[in-house]
Design a protein around this motif. Structure first.
Motif, PDB file in Angstrom:
ATOM      1  N   PRO A   1      -5.246   3.069   2.715  1.00 47.23           N
ATOM      2  CA  PRO A   1      -6.111   1.951   3.088  1.00 47.23           C
ATOM      3  C   PRO A   1      -7.175   2.406   4.087  1.00 47.23           C
ATOM      4  N   ASP A   2      -8.244   1.619   4.216  1.00 48.97           N
ATOM      5  CA  ASP A   2      -9.319   1.965   5.148  1.00 48.97           C
ATOM      6  C   ASP A   2      -8.818   1.997   6.585  1.00 48.97           C
ATOM      7  N   SER A   3      -7.773   1.205   6.880  1.00 48.38           N
ATOM      8  CA  SER A   3      -7.244   1.166   8.243  1.00 48.38           C
ATOM      9  C   SER A   3      -6.350   2.359   8.556  1.00 48.38           C
TER      10      SER A   3
ATOM     11  N   ARG B   1      -4.805   5.629  -3.037  1.00 43.26           N
ATOM     12  CA  ARG B   1      -5.561   6.030  -1.849  1.00 43.26           C
ATOM     13  C   ARG B   1      -5.025   5.314  -0.620  1.00 43.26           C
TER      14      ARG B   1
ATOM     15  N   VAL C   1      -0.014   3.202   6.986  1.00 40.79           N
ATOM     16  CA  VAL C   1       0.739   2.064   7.499  1.00 40.79           C
ATOM     17  C   VAL C   1       1.882   2.600   8.335  1.00 40.79           C
TER      18      VAL C   1
END
Length: 122
Positions: A58-60, A56, A63
């Motif tokens: 990342p919440d941010s 999944r 990248v």
């Protein structure tokens, strides 16, 4: 017009028809065996991952690309030839961030790359 019936050579045509038929039967049998063997091997493999097992984000969010200049690794100077296990590879040597992070600029007095067609330094 009368057509003259000529007798066929029974032995020649029989062999001429049986050999390709037997070759075809062997080929089809080989293909059937290959599909059977492939399905048997495939059934032994693990199942593909379920949707909840997939990686999944990342919440941010995704990248982004990171660009930085790295210091080149020094090549060890020795009089002897190096074995492959003595040479540091990119993955196992520690490199460090360069102090100067600005991209190199074009030198106005340079002709460019080799073979670029410029007159070079005169």
């Amino acid at each position: 017009m009368d057509f003259i019936a000529t007798p066929l050579a029974v032995s020649g045509s029989a062999v001429g028809g049986i050999v390709p038929f037997l070759v075809g039967v062997v080929l089809v049998g080989g293909l059937i065996w290959a599909v059977w063997w492939g399905r048997r091997l495939r059934s032994r493999e693990s199942a593909p991952p379920r949707p909840e097992e997939q990686p999944r984000l990342p919440d941010s969010g995704p990248v982004g690309e990171v660009r930085e200049r790295r210091e080149p690794s020094e090549v060890p100077r020795s009089g002897n030839r190096l074995n492959p296990n003595q040479v540091r590879a990119e993955g196992n040597s520690s490199s460090h961030r360069a102090a100067d992070q600005e991209a190199p600029t074009w030198d106005e007095n340079s002709s460019g790359g080799f073979g670029s067609g410029g007159p070079g330094r005169t």
